[in-house]
Design an enzyme around this catalytic site. Sequence first.
Site, mmCIF file in Angstrom:
data_model
loop_
_atom_site.group_PDB
_atom_site.id
_atom_site.type_symbol
_atom_site.label_atom_id
_atom_site.label_comp_id
_atom_site.label_asym_id
_atom_site.label_seq_id
_atom_site.Cartn_x
_atom_site.Cartn_y
_atom_site.Cartn_z
ATOM 1 N N ASP A 1 45.826 43.554 35.015
ATOM 2 C CA ASP A 1 45.543 43.591 35.676
ATOM 3 C C ASP A 1 46.457 43.183 37.326
ATOM 4 O O ASP A 1 46.732 42.084 37.446
ATOM 5 C CB ASP A 1 44.332 42.487 35.917
ATOM 6 C CG ASP A 1 43.406 42.854 37.260
ATOM 7 O OD1 ASP A 1 42.195 42.826 36.603
ATOM 8 O OD2 ASP A 1 43.108 41.951 38.304
ATOM 9 N N ASN B 1 32.300 43.337 33.006
ATOM 10 C CA ASN B 1 30.796 43.382 34.555
ATOM 11 C C ASN B 1 30.324 44.553 33.822
ATOM 12 O O ASN B 1 31.226 45.803 34.175
ATOM 13 C CB ASN B 1 31.858 43.242 35.713
ATOM 14 C CG ASN B 1 32.428 42.332 35.822
ATOM 15 O OD1 ASN B 1 31.778 40.647 35.284
ATOM 16 N ND2 ASN B 1 33.759 42.203 36.155
ATOM 17 N N GLY C 1 29.250 42.924 39.167
ATOM 18 C CA GLY C 1 30.548 42.437 39.511
ATOM 19 C C GLY C 1 30.999 43.555 39.367
ATOM 20 O O GLY C 1 32.141 43.579 39.401
ATOM 21 N N HIS D 1 36.092 48.654 30.591
ATOM 22 C CA HIS D 1 36.500 47.844 30.459
ATOM 23 C C HIS D 1 36.678 46.745 30.373
ATOM 24 O O HIS D 1 35.958 46.066 30.824
ATOM 25 C CB HIS D 1 38.048 48.264 31.972
ATOM 26 C CG HIS D 1 37.977 47.680 33.091
ATOM 27 N ND1 HIS D 1 36.662 48.586 34.059
ATOM 28 C CD2 HIS D 1 37.769 46.418 33.806
ATOM 29 C CE1 HIS D 1 35.934 47.955 34.810
ATOM 30 N NE2 HIS D 1 36.594 46.313 34.889
ATOM 31 N N LEU D 2 37.511 45.827 29.457
ATOM 32 C CA LEU D 2 37.259 44.335 29.230
ATOM 33 C C LEU D 2 37.898 44.013 29.471
ATOM 34 O O LEU D 2 39.325 43.778 29.345
ATOM 35 C CB LEU D 2 37.205 44.342 27.359
ATOM 36 C CG LEU D 2 35.819 44.795 26.518
ATOM 37 C CD1 LEU D 2 35.324 47.071 27.067
ATOM 38 C CD2 LEU D 2 35.897 44.573 25.091
ATOM 39 N N HIS D 3 37.761 43.067 30.729
ATOM 40 C CA HIS D 3 38.448 41.724 30.986
ATOM 41 C C HIS D 3 39.207 40.563 29.715
ATOM 42 O O HIS D 3 38.005 40.247 28.617
ATOM 43 C CB HIS D 3 38.308 40.873 32.450
ATOM 44 C CG HIS D 3 38.099 41.658 33.434
ATOM 45 N ND1 HIS D 3 38.983 41.745 34.255
ATOM 46 C CD2 HIS D 3 36.097 42.211 33.048
ATOM 47 C CE1 HIS D 3 38.179 42.743 35.476
ATOM 48 N NE2 HIS D 3 36.660 43.065 34.633
HETATM 49 P P1 5GP Z 1 35.551 45.156 37.859
HETATM 50 O O1 5GP Z 1 35.021 44.427 38.859
HETATM 51 O O2 5GP Z 1 35.404 46.595 37.737
HETATM 52 O O3 5GP Z 1 34.852 44.607 36.802
HETATM 53 O O4 5GP Z 1 37.262 44.783 37.064
HETATM 54 C C1 5GP Z 1 37.833 45.809 37.221
HETATM 55 C C2 5GP Z 1 39.206 45.617 37.970
HETATM 56 O O5 5GP Z 1 40.119 46.095 38.472
HETATM 57 C C3 5GP Z 1 39.295 44.406 38.949
HETATM 58 O O6 5GP Z 1 40.184 42.833 38.200
HETATM 59 C C4 5GP Z 1 40.188 44.643 39.292
HETATM 60 O O7 5GP Z 1 41.619 43.638 40.059
HETATM 61 C C5 5GP Z 1 41.201 45.402 38.425
HETATM 62 N N1 5GP Z 1 41.749 46.878 39.798
HETATM 63 C C6 5GP Z 1 41.419 47.376 40.591
HETATM 64 N N2 5GP Z 1 42.789 48.489 40.650
HETATM 65 C C7 5GP Z 1 43.399 48.341 40.193
HETATM 66 C C8 5GP Z 1 44.505 48.622 39.476
HETATM 67 O O8 5GP Z 1 44.898 50.207 40.275
HETATM 68 N N3 5GP Z 1 45.747 48.537 38.466
HETATM 69 C C9 5GP Z 1 45.384 47.534 37.674
HETATM 70 N N4 5GP Z 1 46.487 46.958 37.175
HETATM 71 N N5 5GP Z 1 44.218 46.567 38.148
HETATM 72 C C10 5GP Z 1 43.107 47.178 38.852
#
Ligand code: 5GP
Length: 113
Positions: A30, A86, A92, A99-101
């Site tokens: 991330d 999310n 969120g 995507h899975l965190h």
């Molecule tokens: P969400 O908020 O949709 O659950 O998570 C999106 C995630 O993508 C966030 O944790 C954010 O830091 C990450 N993210 C956003 N843009 C980029 C990017 O260009 N490259 C990477 N590696 N992560 C990203």
Amino acid sequence: MSECIFCRIAAGDLPARLLRDEPDLVAIADLHPQAPTHVLVLPRAHWTSLDAVPPQETPALGRLLAVCRDLARELELGDGYRVVVNTGPAGGQTVDHLHLHLLGGRPMAWPPG
Ligand code: 5GP
Ligand code: ZN
């Protein structure tokens, strides 16, 4: 060219630190880590959210989860870790590509914010 940043990362058009590069998915570090380990596991298929995964693709969800587990082992998160999906604005979600965190390396609070 796709305007989706995760599609572009998966295609190699945008840089990312890759932890997995497989026919059906990639795992990347991330950009703004929220824990010492913060990995995103994403399918190459552009499904906008968990809600948007077609019923016939449901097995792909198990595969994504299993990769999170395998990465947690490889990254030595033996004390525990968290997998988060999310979903939607109130959930969120900020990037509209499923995507899975995978988060680990520190104690996790509950409930999440
Ligand atoms: P969400 O908020 O949709 O659950 O998570 C999106 C995630 O993508 C966030 O944790 C954010 O830091 C990450 N993210 C956003 N843009 C980029 C990017 O260009 N490259 C990477 N590696 N992560 C990203
Ligand atoms: Zn996409």
